[in-house]
Design a protein around this motif. Structure first.
Motif, PDB file in Angstrom:
ATOM      1  N   GLN A   1       0.849  -1.116  -0.005  1.00  0.00           N
ATOM      2  CA  GLN A   1       0.001   0.013  -0.120  1.00  0.00           C
ATOM      3  C   GLN A   1       0.841   1.260  -0.070  1.00  0.00           C
ATOM      4  O   GLN A   1       0.574   2.260  -0.576  1.00  0.00           O
TER       5      GLN A   1
ATOM      6  N   THR B   1       2.237   1.657  -3.449  1.00  0.00           N
ATOM      7  CA  THR B   1       1.400   2.186  -4.193  1.00  0.00           C
ATOM      8  C   THR B   1       0.924   3.740  -4.050  1.00  0.00           C
ATOM      9  O   THR B   1       1.092   4.394  -5.110  1.00  0.00           O
TER      10      THR B   1
ATOM     11  N   GLY C   1       4.039   5.766  -5.673  1.00  0.00           N
ATOM     12  CA  GLY C   1       4.127   5.696  -7.038  1.00  0.00           C
ATOM     13  C   GLY C   1       3.105   6.570  -7.522  1.00  0.00           C
ATOM     14  O   GLY C   1       3.308   7.174  -8.462  1.00  0.00           O
ATOM     15  N   ALA C   2       1.917   6.475  -6.787  1.00  0.00           N
ATOM     16  CA  ALA C   2       0.675   7.669  -7.224  1.00  0.00           C
ATOM     17  C   ALA C   2       1.200   8.965  -7.118  1.00  0.00           C
ATOM     18  O   ALA C   2       1.112   9.666  -8.115  1.00  0.00           O
TER      19      ALA C   2
ATOM     20  N   VAL D   1      -4.684   7.593 -14.361  1.00  0.00           N
ATOM     21  CA  VAL D   1      -3.944   6.616 -13.701  1.00  0.00           C
ATOM     22  C   VAL D   1      -4.047   6.770 -12.353  1.00  0.00           C
ATOM     23  O   VAL D   1      -3.757   6.011 -11.642  1.00  0.00           O
ATOM     24  N   VAL D   2      -3.218   8.020 -11.828  1.00  0.00           N
ATOM     25  CA  VAL D   2      -3.314   8.277 -10.435  1.00  0.00           C
ATOM     26  C   VAL D   2      -4.574   8.308  -9.719  1.00  0.00           C
ATOM     27  O   VAL D   2      -4.543   7.766  -9.019  1.00  0.00           O
TER      28      VAL D   2
ATOM     29  N   GLY E   1      -7.075   6.235 -10.629  1.00  0.00           N
ATOM     30  CA  GLY E   1      -7.457   4.952 -10.632  1.00  0.00           C
ATOM     31  C   GLY E   1      -6.465   4.033  -9.384  1.00  0.00           C
ATOM     32  O   GLY E   1      -7.078   3.533  -8.652  1.00  0.00           O
ATOM     33  N   LEU E   2      -5.229   4.598  -9.345  1.00  0.00           N
ATOM     34  CA  LEU E   2      -4.259   4.034  -8.237  1.00  0.00           C
ATOM     35  C   LEU E   2      -4.878   4.458  -6.771  1.00  0.00           C
ATOM     36  O   LEU E   2      -5.043   3.806  -5.895  1.00  0.00           O
ATOM     37  N   LEU E   3      -5.212   5.818  -6.614  1.00  0.00           N
ATOM     38  CA  LEU E   3      -5.834   6.080  -5.349  1.00  0.00           C
ATOM     39  C   LEU E   3      -7.169   5.794  -5.160  1.00  0.00           C
ATOM     40  O   LEU E   3      -7.433   5.379  -3.649  1.00  0.00           O
ATOM     41  N   THR E   4      -7.946   5.063  -6.029  1.00  0.00           N
ATOM     42  CA  THR E   4      -9.109   4.711  -5.806  1.00  0.00           C
ATOM     43  C   THR E   4      -8.809   3.326  -5.350  1.00  0.00           C
ATOM     44  O   THR E   4      -9.621   2.879  -4.351  1.00  0.00           O
ATOM     45  N   ARG E   5      -8.051   2.634  -5.890  1.00  0.00           N
ATOM     46  CA  ARG E   5      -7.593   1.327  -5.373  1.00  0.00           C
ATOM     47  C   ARG E   5      -7.092   1.309  -3.854  1.00  0.00           C
ATOM     48  O   ARG E   5      -7.402   0.284  -3.325  1.00  0.00           O
ATOM     49  N   VAL E   6      -6.182   2.104  -3.773  1.00  0.00           N
ATOM     50  CA  VAL E   6      -5.679   2.329  -2.224  1.00  0.00           C
ATOM     51  C   VAL E   6      -7.025   2.190  -1.278  1.00  0.00           C
ATOM     52  O   VAL E   6      -6.941   1.986  -0.163  1.00  0.00           O
TER      53      VAL E   6
END
Length: 124
Positions: free
Chosen positions: A68, A71, A74-75, A104-105, A107-112
């Motif tokens: 996490q 991620t 990276g975001a 993309v950022v 999407g990544l932060l939504t996943r987190v």
């Protein structure tokens, strides 16, 4: 020796205390459920049994916490790159690349956020 576990939904039969311990660690048996050895008359809370008191439900290990963190880092890095491309790029294609990286950022932060919401609360 067989054991019975009484839950609010009914009774379960387990062939051994080790099986109850595995069910406890998987969340099938709660600390407030009552346990009785076959032939005994007294019901005991599952949390009062030493074997179950020592057993801990599996928690997310350090690797998932690190994943996490990586991620999020990276975001942030990709977000900074997206901002640089958006505000310093003079070409329309460079700005479109910045917009794509910003998505993309997102999407990544939504996943987190979703993974943090799904994580069970820590057991003390």
């Amino acid at each position: 020796m067989a054991y019975r576990v009484r839950t609010p939904d009914g009774e379960l039969m387990f062939p051994s205390l080790g099986d109850i311990e595995r069910a406890y660690m998987q969340g099938l048996v709660d600390p407030d459920d009552e346990v009785r050895e076959d032939g005994a008359e007294k019901w005991r809370k599952a949390s009062s049994l030493p074997v179950l008191a020592r057993a801990r439900k599996p928690q997310a290990g350090e690797t998932s916490k690190r994943a996490q963190t990586l991620t999020v880092v990276g975001a942030v890095a990709v977000g900074v790159l997206a901002l640089v491309l958006l505000f310093t790029g003079t070409n329309w294609n460079v700005r479109m690349m910045g917009i794509a990286l910003a998505l993309v950022v997102s999407g990544l932060l939504t996943r987190v956020t979703f993974k943090a919401y799904k994580r069970p609360p820590p057991v003390f």
